[in-house]
Motif scaffolding. Structure first.
Motif, short mmCIF file in Angstrom:
data_model
loop_
_atom_site.label_atom_id
_atom_site.label_comp_id
_atom_site.label_asym_id
_atom_site.label_seq_id
_atom_site.Cartn_x
_atom_site.Cartn_y
_atom_site.Cartn_z
N ASP A 1 0.87 -1.16 0.00
CA ASP A 1 0.00 0.00 0.00
C ASP A 1 0.92 1.23 0.00
O ASP A 1 2.00 1.17 0.56
CB ASP A 1 -0.83 0.06 1.28
CG ASP A 1 -1.80 -1.11 1.49
OD1 ASP A 1 -1.91 -1.95 0.61
OD2 ASP A 1 -2.42 -1.17 2.56
N LYS A 2 0.46 2.34 -0.53
CA LYS A 2 1.32 3.52 -0.56
C LYS A 2 0.53 4.78 -0.86
O LYS A 2 -0.60 4.72 -1.34
CB LYS A 2 2.41 3.36 -1.61
CG LYS A 2 1.91 3.19 -3.03
CD LYS A 2 3.06 3.04 -4.00
CE LYS A 2 2.58 2.72 -5.40
NZ LYS A 2 1.95 1.40 -5.51
N GLY B 1 -2.55 9.93 -8.26
CA GLY B 1 -1.44 9.05 -7.94
C GLY B 1 -1.46 7.79 -8.78
O GLY B 1 -0.41 7.28 -9.21
N HIS B 2 -2.65 7.26 -9.04
CA HIS B 2 -2.77 6.07 -9.88
C HIS B 2 -2.37 6.37 -11.32
O HIS B 2 -1.68 5.56 -11.96
CB HIS B 2 -4.20 5.53 -9.82
CG HIS B 2 -4.54 4.87 -8.52
ND1 HIS B 2 -3.86 3.76 -8.05
CD2 HIS B 2 -5.48 5.15 -7.58
CE1 HIS B 2 -4.38 3.38 -6.89
NE2 HIS B 2 -5.34 4.22 -6.57
N TYR B 3 -2.80 7.51 -11.83
CA TYR B 3 -2.36 7.89 -13.18
C TYR B 3 -0.83 7.97 -13.25
O TYR B 3 -0.21 7.52 -14.21
CB TYR B 3 -2.97 9.24 -13.58
CG TYR B 3 -4.42 9.19 -14.00
CD1 TYR B 3 -4.85 8.36 -15.03
CD2 TYR B 3 -5.36 10.01 -13.37
CE1 TYR B 3 -6.18 8.33 -15.42
CE2 TYR B 3 -6.70 9.99 -13.76
CZ TYR B 3 -7.11 9.15 -14.77
OH TYR B 3 -8.43 9.12 -15.16
N GLY C 1 -8.09 13.99 -7.48
CA GLY C 1 -6.89 14.68 -7.01
C GLY C 1 -5.83 13.74 -6.49
O GLY C 1 -5.78 12.56 -6.86
N ARG C 2 -4.98 14.26 -5.62
CA ARG C 2 -3.89 13.46 -5.07
C ARG C 2 -3.99 13.43 -3.55
O ARG C 2 -4.56 14.33 -2.93
CB ARG C 2 -2.52 14.03 -5.48
CG ARG C 2 -2.21 15.40 -4.89
CD ARG C 2 -0.82 15.88 -5.30
NE ARG C 2 0.23 14.99 -4.85
CZ ARG C 2 0.77 15.03 -3.63
NH1 ARG C 2 0.33 15.91 -2.74
NH2 ARG C 2 1.73 14.20 -3.30
N THR C 3 -3.44 12.40 -2.96
CA THR C 3 -3.42 12.27 -1.50
C THR C 3 -2.42 13.25 -0.93
O THR C 3 -1.25 13.26 -1.35
CB THR C 3 -3.04 10.84 -1.09
OG1 THR C 3 -3.91 9.92 -1.75
CG2 THR C 3 -3.15 10.67 0.42
N PRO C 4 -2.81 14.08 0.04
CA PRO C 4 -1.85 15.02 0.63
C PRO C 4 -0.73 14.31 1.38
O PRO C 4 -0.86 13.15 1.80
CB PRO C 4 -2.71 15.84 1.60
CG PRO C 4 -4.11 15.65 1.13
CD PRO C 4 -4.17 14.27 0.55
N SER C 5 0.35 15.01 1.57
CA SER C 5 1.49 14.51 2.32
C SER C 5 1.18 14.44 3.82
O SER C 5 0.31 15.16 4.33
CB SER C 5 2.69 15.44 2.11
OG SER C 5 3.70 15.22 3.07
#
Length: 450
Positions: A175-176, A396-398, A217-221
């Motif tokens: 997972d990541k 992130g998947h893209y 969108g993207r997962t935040p840090s």
């Protein structure tokens, strides 16, 4: 070389992850996890004392009988990180295979503790430490190699293993998240993923966690969650009553932030709960985190209650208890506090900070709701959702598909409904169901190269 992938667990649910890859005569197993929700719905279940067959019948651990269909020898068992849905079935299943367990140092230590707690089976598999960036040969043919690529997740020392074969690489992507400014550890190694996608025969297959594939969108840090948490902690700095915080015990970066911010607002942090003591104690012992020398960690119930009595005597306003129970687990510290079963007394206006989200699963959602209602009945004010996910969102998947350019993709870590957003995403990138996009179930074997 023949390449087969057995999708053993985690392909019909979130939990009990287990996948096997056969390359020629060599087999590697990725993960052996627990589906905790299948355990939590039963009262007072002690998995350590249960037989593997009973846990399989409950749907709690993977049914690994499909392994008999793979013609070869298991050369290694590879847990990707230390979450229970990836390691907690190791004490029940690993002894069936004459193979070492290979993982990063933090994960190996957690596996060791799982094995030590096991009360039913004797697990004598060798435990082998391997760091992110390292490689090892698999089998005697010298044609198959295992590599660990560093990734960022909600537990430290996580990796994505890559099995290099003459037919191309098999990348196990659970997972990541794509974190370029983590609070602890190194950023995700996207440079290496891009290299793997463009070397030799490229990537034969990518197995991917679909948890957040439907979120835009993207997962935040994690650094974003840290700033959010800091803002919340400073907002309650002048409150002269009780403040309690809870988060995932395995989320060492979040625990580190809570400890630091507690001291910043003049409160003594203390870690309470068995798993809180276990994960943070292990991380400190292995030098992944440097906690203050006077930080108390107490897991045994009597020690926890003694600490609560001391807090009540010396003043709640002087302490920040960081406790287990963010999902409303029946025996966790926060749940006991909500039921009035500890010496810690909640008063009107006391703050409870949930630095975690509810895992979207009916058992967890119900227990968390009950826990929050009990806390509110005692007058607690709840601060919710101070968190970022450990899983990739859509962008992130893209990015991963663009980096790896895999010939085949297998969605994992969800049920069929959970797979659908990722399937749509892959189809938008030119993949086609039953051609190079393989939606599967537990217990299936997919032959990629005959």
């Amino acid at each position: 070389m023949e390449i087969e992938i057995a999708t053993i667990g985690g392909y019909e649910e979130v939990g009990r992850q287990m996948t096997a890859v056969r390359a020629g005569e060599d087999i590697v197993i990725f993960d052996m996890g627990l589906n905790l929700s299948k355990v939590l719905i039963h009262d007072n279940v002690e998995t350590e004392k249960m037989h593997s067959l009973d846990l399989i019948d409950m749907g709690a651990i993977p049914d690994d009988r499909v392994m008999s269909e793979l013609e070869g020898d298991v050369q290694a068992i590879i847990p990707t990180h230390g979450h229970l849905d990836h390691i907690a079935a190791i004490p029940k299943l690993a002894h069936r295979y004459d193979a070492p367990i290979v993982a990063t140092p933090f994960t190996i230590e957690l596996v060791r503790q799982q094995i030590q707690d096991e009360g039913k089976f004797q697990v004598d598999n060798d435990l082998v430490k391997m760091n992110a960036g390292a490689t090892m040969a698999i089998g005697d043919s010298e044609q198959v190699e295992l590599e660990f690529v560093n990734v960022t997740h909600s537990v430290i020392d996580a990796i994505n293993p890559v099995l290099h074969t003459p037919e191309g690489a098999v990348v196990y992507g659970l997972d990541k998240r794509m974190d370029h400014s983590p609070v602890i550890g190194d950023p995700i190694d996207m440079d290496r993923f891009r290299e793997i996608g463009r070397e030799d025969n490229g990537v034969l297959c990518y197995i991917e966690d679909c948890t957040n594939a439907g979120r835009k969108g993207r997962t935040p840090s994690e650094s974003v969650a840290r700033k959010h948490l800091h803002d919340v902690m400073r907002s309650v700095e002048d409150y002269d009553g009780g403040i309690v915080a809870t988060t995932f015990s395995s989320h060492i970066a979040r625990v580190k932030s809570l400890v630091e911010f507690a001291e910043e607002i003049g409160r003594q942090p203390v870690l309470l709960g068995r798993s809180m003591e276990k994960y943070s104690g292990t991380a400190e012992r292995l030098d992944f985190v440097d906690f203050p020398g006077d930080l108390g960690m107490y897991g045994h119930r009597k020690s926890v209650d003694r600490t609560f009595k001391r807090i009540m005597k010396e003043g709640k306003e002087n302490y920040l208890p960081i406790v287990t129970g963010h999902q409303g687990e029946p025996r966790a510290m926060l749940t006991r506090m909500g039921r009035g079963e500890t010496p810690y007394e909640l008063d009107d206006g006391d703050k409870v900070i949930f630095s975690a989200r509810v895992i979207p699963e009916p058992t967890n959602e119900g227990q968390r709701y009950q826990s929050e209602q009990l806390l509110r009945m005692q007058g607690a004010r709840i601060y919710d959702d101070i968190h970022v996910s450990g899983h990739l969102r859509e962008e992130g998947h893209y990015t991963m598909l663009d980096a790896l350019e895999p010939q085949n993709v297998i969605p994992a870590h969800q049920n069929l409904q959970g797979f659908s957003p990722y399937v749509d995403l892959c189809r938008s990138q030119g993949y086609k169901l039953d051609r190079d996009l393989h939606v599967t179930e537990n217990g299936n074997v997919i032959q990629l190269v005959e």
